[in-house]
Design a protein around this motif. Structure first.
Motif, mmCIF file in Angstrom:
data_model
loop_
_atom_site.group_PDB
_atom_site.id
_atom_site.type_symbol
_atom_site.label_atom_id
_atom_site.label_comp_id
_atom_site.label_asym_id
_atom_site.label_seq_id
_atom_site.Cartn_x
_atom_site.Cartn_y
_atom_site.Cartn_z
ATOM 1 N N SER A 294 7.567 4.939 -1.441
ATOM 2 C CA SER A 294 7.470 4.120 -0.228
ATOM 3 C C SER A 294 6.151 3.349 -0.190
ATOM 4 N N TRP A 295 6.248 2.121 0.303
ATOM 5 C CA TRP A 295 5.039 1.309 0.468
ATOM 6 C C TRP A 295 5.073 0.630 1.832
ATOM 7 N N GLY B 299 8.908 -0.583 2.544
ATOM 8 C CA GLY B 299 9.987 -0.597 1.563
ATOM 9 C C GLY B 299 9.846 0.561 0.599
ATOM 10 N N VAL B 300 10.732 0.593 -0.353
ATOM 11 C CA VAL B 300 10.752 1.648 -1.363
ATOM 12 C C VAL B 300 10.938 0.965 -2.704
ATOM 13 N N ASP B 301 10.120 1.336 -3.690
ATOM 14 C CA ASP B 301 10.261 0.663 -4.990
ATOM 15 C C ASP B 301 11.401 1.307 -5.794
ATOM 16 N N ILE C 172 0.881 -1.175 0.000
ATOM 17 C CA ILE C 172 0.000 0.000 0.000
ATOM 18 C C ILE C 172 0.915 1.220 0.000
ATOM 19 N N TRP C 173 0.725 2.104 -0.959
ATOM 20 C CA TRP C 173 1.585 3.293 -1.034
ATOM 21 C C TRP C 173 1.476 4.111 0.245
ATOM 22 N N ALA C 174 2.580 4.718 0.623
ATOM 23 C CA ALA C 174 2.592 5.549 1.839
ATOM 24 C C ALA C 174 1.578 6.692 1.720
ATOM 25 N N HIS C 175 1.348 7.163 0.507
ATOM 26 C CA HIS C 175 0.409 8.288 0.343
ATOM 27 C C HIS C 175 -1.056 7.839 0.430
ATOM 28 N N ASN C 176 -1.300 6.526 0.376
ATOM 29 C CA ASN C 176 -2.682 6.049 0.317
ATOM 30 C C ASN C 176 -3.236 5.803 1.734
ATOM 31 N N VAL C 177 -3.469 6.905 2.424
ATOM 32 C CA VAL C 177 -3.862 6.838 3.833
ATOM 33 C C VAL C 177 -5.238 6.179 4.001
#
Ligand SMILES: CC(C)(COP(=O)(O)OP(=O)(O)OC[C@H]1O[C@@H](n2cnc3c(N)ncnc32)[C@H](O)[C@@H]1OP(=O)(O)O)[C@@H](O)C(=O)NCCC(=O)NCCS
Length: 166
Positions: A158-159, A151-153, A129-134
């Motif tokens: 960031s996910w 992690g980071v793609d 889940i993307w860090a921005h997808n709160v």
């Protein structure tokens, strides 16, 4: 599993995807929506065309149990999104913007968790889940999932990975 089998709580129905599913016509609209592309793809994801959607659904139908999310709309069931259950991932999209933030994602996950229990899964995962997808993080956390990895793609995004032990 019977191809016509439904998972339902009376408000939401998960209908097992079938080849040439009529919901693909709806999905072509879902996968042009910025929120869907930001959440399911990434912030620079381009709209999916029909060929890409068909390829994605074929893949998910082979590697997971793929369902079309439907809600009752007057006398019929209206397709509004998709969800898939596999041992290590649970992609979910409420594709129709008017049906987001109305508790549908919560109901869908409850049905999917029940199905995973039925299948004897030890856990259900939200792979990345993307860090921005709160909103998505809140949804999975509300259902009891715990953040187990981050992690980071390769593009620096960031996910977080979530897991619910059953
Ligand atoms: C992320 C996503 C799946 C969440 O599904 P959803 O149906 O919007 O989620 P819900 O409505 O169940 O929960 C969202 C909010 O509605 C609220 N809500 C819950 N039940 C509700 C109800 N009966 N009536 C109104 N609101 C309700 C929740 O409290 C929640 O609030 P919060 O976000 O402030 O915590 C959906 O928004 C989506 O598809 N987004 C785009 C694609 C995407 O990001 N997919 C996930 C990739 S990991």
């Amino acid at each position: 599993m019977d191809a016509e089998r439904f998972l339902t709580d009376g408000v939401v129905r998960l209908r097992r995807f079938r080849a040439d599913d009529p919901a693909i016509d709806f999905a072509v609209l879902w996968y042009q929506d910025r929120e869907v592309l930001d959440g399911a793809g990434g912030l620079d994801e381009k709209p999916f065309d029909r060929t890409r959607i068909e390829r994605m659904y074929r893949y998910l139908d082979t590697h997971a149990e793929l369902y079309i999310i439907e809600v009752r709309d007057r006398a019929q069931w209206l397709p509004i999104g998709d969800v898939a259950l596999a041992p290590h991932t649970t992609p979910i999209v409420i594709g129709h913007p008017g049906w987001r933030s109305r508790g549908i994602g919560t109901r869908v996950l409850a049905l999917i968790i029940g199905r995973a229990r039925e299948l004897g899964y030890p856990a259900v995962w939200a792979k990345e889940i993307w860090a921005h997808n709160v909103r998505s993080q809140r949804l999975f956390e509300r259902m009891g999932f715990r953040r187990v990895e981050e992690g980071v793609d390769d593009q620096g995004r960031s996910w977080y990975r979530y897991r619910l032990d059953l």
